[in-house]
Each structure stands twice: as C-alpha cells, then as structure tokens.
Design a protein around this motif. Sequence first.
Motif, mmCIF file in Angstrom:
data_model
loop_
_atom_site.group_PDB
_atom_site.id
_atom_site.type_symbol
_atom_site.label_atom_id
_atom_site.label_comp_id
_atom_site.label_asym_id
_atom_site.label_seq_id
_atom_site.Cartn_x
_atom_site.Cartn_y
_atom_site.Cartn_z
ATOM 1 N N SER A 386 0.882 -1.301 0.096
ATOM 2 C CA SER A 386 0.039 -0.118 -0.104
ATOM 3 C C SER A 386 0.662 1.371 0.113
ATOM 4 C CB SER A 386 -0.795 -0.060 1.328
ATOM 5 O OG SER A 386 -0.228 0.112 2.445
ATOM 6 N N ASN A 387 0.354 2.615 -0.055
ATOM 7 C CA ASN A 387 1.012 3.540 0.126
ATOM 8 C C ASN A 387 0.782 4.361 1.521
ATOM 9 O OD1 ASN A 387 -0.237 4.124 -3.128
ATOM 10 N ND2 ASN A 387 1.842 4.157 -2.517
ATOM 11 N N TYR A 388 0.636 3.272 2.636
ATOM 12 C CA TYR A 388 0.131 3.821 3.811
ATOM 13 C C TYR A 388 1.620 4.667 4.501
ATOM 14 C CZ TYR A 388 -0.545 3.859 8.763
ATOM 15 O OH TYR A 388 -0.879 4.345 10.308
ATOM 16 N N ASN A 389 1.362 5.675 5.028
ATOM 17 C CA ASN A 389 2.409 6.810 5.308
ATOM 18 C C ASN A 389 2.909 7.457 4.116
ATOM 19 O OD1 ASN A 389 4.315 5.646 8.391
ATOM 20 N ND2 ASN A 389 2.141 5.917 7.947
ATOM 21 N N SER A 390 2.302 7.580 2.925
ATOM 22 C CA SER A 390 2.636 8.024 1.904
ATOM 23 C C SER A 390 3.868 7.620 1.354
ATOM 24 C CB SER A 390 2.558 9.753 2.055
ATOM 25 O OG SER A 390 1.425 10.034 2.160
ATOM 26 N N ARG A 408 8.080 -3.795 -12.985
ATOM 27 C CA ARG A 408 7.363 -2.869 -12.357
ATOM 28 C C ARG A 408 8.243 -1.742 -12.036
ATOM 29 N NH1 ARG A 408 2.064 -3.132 -9.962
ATOM 30 N NH2 ARG A 408 2.376 -5.486 -9.687
ATOM 31 N N GLU A 409 7.911 -0.298 -12.535
ATOM 32 C CA GLU A 409 8.801 0.741 -12.019
ATOM 33 C C GLU A 409 8.499 0.978 -10.484
ATOM 34 O OE1 GLU A 409 8.080 3.932 -14.882
ATOM 35 O OE2 GLU A 409 9.019 2.944 -16.471
ATOM 36 N N ARG A 410 9.490 1.492 -9.842
ATOM 37 C CA ARG A 410 9.325 2.098 -8.457
ATOM 38 C C ARG A 410 8.302 3.548 -8.874
ATOM 39 N NH1 ARG A 410 12.309 0.831 -4.523
ATOM 40 N NH2 ARG A 410 14.105 0.196 -5.742
ATOM 41 N N GLU A 411 7.547 3.603 -7.751
ATOM 42 C CA GLU A 411 6.785 4.632 -7.731
ATOM 43 C C GLU A 411 7.293 5.938 -7.255
ATOM 44 O OE1 GLU A 411 2.038 2.897 -6.926
ATOM 45 O OE2 GLU A 411 2.965 3.752 -5.244
ATOM 46 N N GLU A 414 5.176 11.724 -7.002
ATOM 47 C CA GLU A 414 4.234 12.206 -7.931
ATOM 48 C C GLU A 414 3.175 11.070 -7.999
ATOM 49 O OE1 GLU A 414 3.369 15.175 -9.445
ATOM 50 O OE2 GLU A 414 4.957 15.982 -8.258
ATOM 51 N N ASP A 415 3.309 10.121 -8.113
ATOM 52 C CA ASP A 415 2.325 8.986 -8.118
ATOM 53 C C ASP A 415 1.328 8.991 -7.030
ATOM 54 O OD1 ASP A 415 3.411 7.886 -10.725
ATOM 55 O OD2 ASP A 415 5.198 6.895 -9.476
ATOM 56 N N LEU A 416 1.775 9.601 -6.086
ATOM 57 C CA LEU A 416 0.910 9.409 -4.786
ATOM 58 C C LEU A 416 -0.428 10.405 -4.975
ATOM 59 C CD1 LEU A 416 3.542 9.906 -1.794
ATOM 60 C CD2 LEU A 416 2.437 7.643 -2.679
ATOM 61 N N PHE A 417 -0.181 11.405 -5.830
ATOM 62 C CA PHE A 417 -1.383 12.134 -6.348
ATOM 63 C C PHE A 417 -2.485 11.549 -7.552
ATOM 64 C CE2 PHE A 417 1.923 14.858 -4.777
ATOM 65 C CZ PHE A 417 1.329 15.642 -3.689
ATOM 66 N N ASN A 418 -2.101 10.242 -7.769
ATOM 67 C CA ASN A 418 -2.703 9.853 -8.944
ATOM 68 C C ASN A 418 -4.335 9.606 -8.685
ATOM 69 O OD1 ASN A 418 -0.779 9.525 -10.718
ATOM 70 N ND2 ASN A 418 -0.366 7.655 -10.313
#
Length: 427
Positions: A386-390, A408-411, A414-418
């Motif tokens: 998940s993206n927990y803790n951003s 799979r590319e590392r996020e 900027e990806d957190l705003f998708n």
Amino acid sequence: MDLNIKINDKNHLDIGGADACDIAEEFGTPTYVIDENRIRDNYNRFYNAFSKYYPDFRVYYACKANTNLAVMRILESEGCCIDAVSPGEVYTSKKLGFPGERILFTGNNVTTEELKFVAEQGAVLNLDSVSALKRLAEVVDPEGFKISFRVNPMVGAGHHDHCITGGVMSKFGIMDNEAVEVYQFAEDLGFTPVGMHSHIGSGILDPEPFKLAIESTIDIAGKVHTEAGIDFEFVDFGGGVGIPYTPEENIVDIDTFAKENIALFKSKLEEHDLGKPTMYLEPGRYLVGDASVLLTRVNSVKQSYRKFLGVDSGFHTLLRPAMYDSYHHIVLANKMDAPNTQEVDIAGNVCESGDLFARDRPMPDVEEGDLLAILNAGAYGFTMSSNYNSRPKASEVLVKDGECFLTRERETFEDLFNKQIIPDYLQ
C-alpha cells in the motif's frame, strides 16, 4: 529444509543466477526480485505430480497471490489456468491471453454489475450464494448457462485464523445442508450446474486436511448427484498447499501429497458413482511464494532497550509479518557466509509499533548500508502492499537465467497524487 537459498562465489545471495547486490545497486531498494525458472519448476512439479495419478487434471493459479503481469504470462505459457476472485483479476487475465474457459471466477459478496462483467468476459462463474444466483439470472440468459457453486465443506485448516476458509465461522460458500436445494433451484432457473468447489484454507503442509476436504466435498457432490440429478464436469478443491517459511519446516513431498489425495478422490468418486470429473486445484503460494525475495537496505543500527536494525521498507511493502505474525527468513545478502552473533529486531520505516519483520532474530554483525533479503516474499507480498504513510510502492524485477528485467517501475512521490482531485473551492 528448502528455502531456495543459493550463494555465489562472492558470498552474495544468488537469485536466479543474478547477484542480489548487483540487482540492488542497479534497481535500488526496496525491490521484489522474481526468479522465472523457479516459477516454471514449481508449476511443472505440481502439475506432473497430480496428473500422473489422475490425467484429467487442471491447475488454476490463485492469482491473488501475485498479479505481476510477467508472472501471469509465465504461467499462461505453461498452460496454467486462472483462479480469479475479482473482476479486476478476470480483466487482467483476459488482457494477458487467458481465454474465458481457462478462468474460474470465485467471488464473494459480488455486485450484480460485477457478475454481468465476468459473464461477458466468458469466464466460468463459481457462485458463493443464492443471492448471487438470483442476481446472475437477471443479467444473463440462464438457459444452458454453465455455472458452479462453492460449498462449505465444514473443514478448515491454515497457518492463521484469517486464512481458514471452511467451517462454521467462514463467510464463504453455501451450506452443505442446502446444496441439493440450491443446485435444484439453479436448474429451475434454467442454469446448467456443472461443478462444485470448496476451499479449506492456506499454508497447509500436511495431506490430511486435504483428505478431509475431499471426503466432505465428494460426499456433498454425491448427495447432489443422487437427489438433484447433477452430473459434474469438474470438482475443485481449491488451493492452500504451503511452502516452508522457517528453516525447521520441510518442503511438501508433493508426489506423496498427490498420490494419497488422488487415491481418496478416486475412491470417493466410485463410492458415489460420480464418473470421472476433471479435478481442479488452485495453488497460489506453492507456485510463486519461494520464487521471489524482497531486497531491503539497512539504514539504521540502533541500540535502544533492544537492538534494532532499521530498513528502508515496512509493512506497506510486505504486510504478512504484521498482519499474520508470519515468519519470513531473512539473510544478510552481501555477507552470506557471516555467522550469527546476535539477536535483533528488524524494523521497518512505517510509523507504527507493529512495523516489524522479526523479533529476537539471530543475525550476523550487520552494518548500516548492508543488504538484507527477506525470503519467500512472492505470495501476498506486492499484492498486499500500500501507500500507507505516503510511501511509494517498491519496484519489481524479473530474473531469467541471470539476466534482469524491470517489470514494475518504482513509484515516485508524484504517483501518490494519481486519481486525486481537489475541489475547486479549495484551490
């Protein structure tokens, strides 16, 4: 013991012929590293063991374990089928070349729209409730439409309470004592029921629980056959075959596992005059669990009331230790020959006290900058991240005969705003 540990001449961890340290240097950490040949070996070992004793046999990969597109393409090329538990998994499977007839959809608490979507994809629907049956009849022409039902065999097993899927506490399947009525109702609506499915849990290393599930499920199928006149094209006993996570556990003797369960299966079929339906099994963990490791860098060595090794991943990257109290073997990938000298806690970077990969774990002397490898991370690793803790999600790398491919590319931040939208009035 078989934890799939290989060491190269530099005393570094070898993953599919590639040096773990080189992988971490090229692709960064945390990174999941997948060994393609191990997946192919696991699939063929499993398929050959069962088909040897019962040729009319199919493997349905429980893709919730790992939906990496490359992993699924590898299994598709081996002739594997798909056990899908969501419309998204059906959609992904179709995109990767699995035809509908090789996809079995077993959902629970499925919406009417989802039932309609799955039916339109040509997947075989394995229904979990009378409610789903009634609602499916509203969105498809039932006449001659083939379906299956998941039954609760009243047998449960697994490595954790959350992984036991049969018995009185389970949310899954129709009750064993209503099976005849449900199959008859399906026929009355115009459907053609052709299969029966059960699943008792996951992380099973002993054939005995499977024997109980086979006995119970075939007894239910026999009653449905006798009282409702259903002829079964297939019987599906789900998945759940485990892998060794600790050094003390032994790998499943899959040939003995297959031989004993197939013998019982044949005996029960004969007892209930059920003919020779195709046997389905749905391994997930067994196929991919030991084919992947999580590489993570030590960024902090902290002596507090306990000694902590802090790493650059956390339960947002690998949830199983925090969620299931699961053991994952951890090695010092850049010093594989170093002896254990201490007991430490290995902690992640999430702001939660439960973010621990290990407590009191024997480890060598470890320095900041060293590389750790968390083994057996191929099942329910990235898929539960998940993206927990951003925190951006990790990258994934496939290794084939020593050659590495980024799958799979590392996020990035900027990806957190998708997909997020700030209302105009807050701009």
